[in-house]
Design an enzyme around this catalytic site. Structure first.
Site, PDB file in Angstrom:
ATOM      1  N   GLU A  23      19.152 -20.538 -23.267  1.00  0.00           N
ATOM      2  CA  GLU A  23      19.704 -19.409 -22.807  1.00  0.00           C
ATOM      3  C   GLU A  23      21.331 -19.540 -22.995  1.00  0.00           C
ATOM      4  O   GLU A  23      21.901 -20.189 -22.883  1.00  0.00           O
ATOM      5  CB  GLU A  23      19.669 -19.328 -21.336  1.00  0.00           C
ATOM      6  CG  GLU A  23      17.978 -18.961 -21.079  1.00  0.00           C
ATOM      7  CD  GLU A  23      17.669 -17.475 -21.276  1.00  0.00           C
ATOM      8  OE1 GLU A  23      18.480 -16.530 -20.838  1.00  0.00           O
ATOM      9  OE2 GLU A  23      16.457 -17.164 -21.624  1.00  0.00           O
ATOM     10  N   LEU A  24      21.774 -18.528 -23.802  1.00  0.00           N
ATOM     11  CA  LEU A  24      23.284 -18.524 -24.442  1.00  0.00           C
ATOM     12  C   LEU A  24      24.207 -18.291 -23.362  1.00  0.00           C
ATOM     13  O   LEU A  24      23.767 -17.974 -22.245  1.00  0.00           O
ATOM     14  CB  LEU A  24      23.285 -18.001 -25.732  1.00  0.00           C
ATOM     15  CG  LEU A  24      22.295 -18.225 -26.867  1.00  0.00           C
ATOM     16  CD1 LEU A  24      22.712 -17.427 -27.990  1.00  0.00           C
ATOM     17  CD2 LEU A  24      22.440 -19.832 -26.997  1.00  0.00           C
TER      18      LEU A  24
END
Length: 116
Positions: free
Chosen positions: A51-52
């Site tokens: 999850e950036l």
């Protein structure tokens, strides 16, 4: 978890951004039918979800000034995971054999290209 923490350390070393490490249900939410499920069904032993950057402020529309740093961080984290998987898979004699084979194939390719 060890590999995930190593990837988070690699990410942190790029721009100082901290990423949370844990299982998807513990860190995000319970889910099924994901690419991780598919990979496990195919016998792929290592699966990871990134999850950036953001943390919820911008959703999936990062400001332009965060795109490049996010890519640099993701690259560093992914490279750590890929290196781990490679080293775990191709250790010892297997790695030596693979390196020798690739060297021979490369030499043949260069030689055949040069002769043409």
């Amino acid at each position: 978890m060890k590999v995930g923490r190593g990837a988070a350390d690699a990410i942190r070393s790029v721009h100082g951004k901290d990423y949370t490490v844990g299982t998807s249900p513990d860190v995000l939410y319970a889910n099924s039918g994901s690419s991780q499920d598919w990979a496990r069904m195919q016998g792929i032993p290592l699966t990871y979800t990134f999850e950036l950057r953001d943390g919820g402020t911008f959703g999936f529309e990062l400001p332009q000034d965060q795109i490049q740093p996010t890519c640099e961080e993701a690259y560093s984290g992914a490279l750590h995971i890929i290196t781990y998987a490679h080293d775990k898979t191709f250790s010892g004699a297997t790695a030596t054999t693979a390196a020798t084979l690739w060297s021979i194939l490369l030499a043949l390719g260069v030689t055949s290209t040069t002769l043409m």
